[in-house]
Scaffold this active site. Structure first.
Site, PDB file in Angstrom:
ATOM      1  N   PRO A  10     -10.794  -0.635  -2.392  1.00  0.00           N
ATOM      2  CG  PRO A  10     -10.922   0.457  -0.354  1.00  0.00           C
ATOM      3  CD  PRO A  10     -10.208  -0.654  -1.043  1.00  0.00           C
ATOM      4  CG  ASN A  11     -13.990   4.161  -3.080  1.00  0.00           C
ATOM      5  OD1 ASN A  11     -15.209   4.176  -3.122  1.00  0.00           O
ATOM      6  ND2 ASN A  11     -13.324   4.354  -1.957  1.00  0.00           N
ATOM      7  NE  ARG A  18     -11.771   6.924  -6.116  1.00  0.00           N
ATOM      8  CZ  ARG A  18     -10.766   6.293  -5.544  1.00  0.00           C
ATOM      9  NH1 ARG A  18     -10.236   5.241  -6.125  1.00  0.00           N
ATOM     10  NH2 ARG A  18     -10.285   6.707  -4.409  1.00  0.00           N
ATOM     11  CE1 TYR A  23      -6.914   7.670  -7.724  1.00  0.00           C
ATOM     12  CE2 TYR A  23      -9.000   8.791  -7.356  1.00  0.00           C
ATOM     13  CZ  TYR A  23      -7.811   8.294  -6.873  1.00  0.00           C
ATOM     14  OH  TYR A  23      -7.494   8.404  -5.540  1.00  0.00           O
ATOM     15  CG  ASN A  74      -4.402   0.644  -6.453  1.00  0.00           C
ATOM     16  OD1 ASN A  74      -4.338   1.118  -5.309  1.00  0.00           O
ATOM     17  ND2 ASN A  74      -4.661   1.386  -7.513  1.00  0.00           N
ATOM     18  CB  ALA A  77      -8.543   4.441   1.089  1.00  0.00           C
ATOM     19  CD  GLU A  98       2.326   0.442  -2.032  1.00  0.00           C
ATOM     20  OE1 GLU A  98       3.420   0.092  -1.544  1.00  0.00           O
ATOM     21  OE2 GLU A  98       1.678   1.442  -1.640  1.00  0.00           O
ATOM     22  CG  HIS A 100      -0.561   3.758  -5.194  1.00  0.00           C
ATOM     23  ND1 HIS A 100      -1.654   3.447  -4.421  1.00  0.00           N
ATOM     24  CD2 HIS A 100       0.526   3.329  -4.519  1.00  0.00           C
ATOM     25  CE1 HIS A 100      -1.236   2.866  -3.312  1.00  0.00           C
ATOM     26  NE2 HIS A 100       0.078   2.770  -3.340  1.00  0.00           N
ATOM     27  NE  ARG A 107      -4.478  12.281  -4.947  1.00  0.00           N
ATOM     28  CZ  ARG A 107      -5.429  11.348  -4.892  1.00  0.00           C
ATOM     29  NH1 ARG A 107      -5.139  10.078  -5.151  1.00  0.00           N
ATOM     30  NH2 ARG A 107      -6.673  11.692  -4.585  1.00  0.00           N
TER      31      ARG A 107
HETATM   32  C1  DQA Z   1      -4.842   5.086  -5.145  1.00  0.00           C
HETATM   33  C2  DQA Z   1      -4.339   6.233  -4.251  1.00  0.00           C
HETATM   34  C3  DQA Z   1      -4.995   6.169  -2.882  1.00  0.00           C
HETATM   35  O1  DQA Z   1      -4.535   7.261  -2.083  1.00  0.00           O
HETATM   36  C4  DQA Z   1      -6.496   6.284  -2.995  1.00  0.00           C
HETATM   37  O2  DQA Z   1      -7.105   6.129  -1.745  1.00  0.00           O
HETATM   38  C5  DQA Z   1      -7.076   5.328  -3.991  1.00  0.00           C
HETATM   39  C6  DQA Z   1      -6.361   5.082  -5.233  1.00  0.00           C
HETATM   40  C7  DQA Z   1      -4.291   5.208  -6.578  1.00  0.00           C
HETATM   41  O3  DQA Z   1      -4.364   4.211  -7.290  1.00  0.00           O
HETATM   42  O4  DQA Z   1      -3.843   6.280  -6.988  1.00  0.00           O
HETATM   43  O5  DQA Z   1      -8.166   4.822  -3.810  1.00  0.00           O
HETATM   44  O6  DQA Z   1      -4.393   3.862  -4.598  1.00  0.00           O
END
Ligand code: DQA
Length: 149
Positions: A10-11, A18, A23, A74, A77, A98, A100, A107
């Protein structure tokens, strides 16, 4: 040619708009282009997907498990609380990395927990969109250890 799924939670479709201070300014389309370019360089067929829906992400993980397809994931959240995504990752039949964009360990405290990491082949975090490039290199090496530089 090895096929790789790059799955985003998500997002992440809102990259560029964003929280660019966290990011970066590059968009989701830039991420797709970067992954596909990297795939071409590595001889991988890369398909990039993004969803805001937990069930859809789980369905893609099932698809990868059934097809023995390596994954760059990825979970966004979902990383921090989704036991359903974790259980889907546990079914993997091929390497899964995985990734990020940010470094969750640096963070907020709730981001310090990943319920997915223990089931992944490895985790790459904190390198911006390069996290995906590094993950694709790792998968290419795992698919063909002789190609290691
Ligand atoms: C994320 C880190 C997560 O904590 C966050 O909720 C994201 C993006 C990253 O790619 O840095 O949505 O996965």
């Amino acid at each position: 040619m090895t096929t790789v799924l790059v799955l985003n939670g998500p997002n992440l479709g809102r990259l560029g708009r964003r929280e660019p201070d966290v990011y970066g300014a590059e968009t989701y389309d830039d991420l797709v282009a970067l992954c596909q370019k990297t795939g071409q360089e590595l001889g991988l067929s890369v398909e990039v997907r993004q969803t805001d829906a937990e069930g859809e992400l789980i369905g893609w993980l099932h698809e990868a498990a059934d097809g023995r397809v390596p994954v760059v994931l990825n979970p966004a959240a979902f990383t921090h609380y989704s036991y359903a995504v974790r259980d889907a990752v546990a079914q993997r039949t091929a390497p899964l990395i995985e990734v990020h964009i940010s470094n969750p360990a640096a963070r907020e405290e709730f981001r310090h927990v990943s319920v997915v990491s223990a089931l992944a082949s490895g985790t790459i975090a904190g390198f911006g969109l390069r996290s995906y490039v590094l993950a694709l290199h790792a998968l290419a090496e795992m698919a063909d250890p002789a190609a290691r530089g």
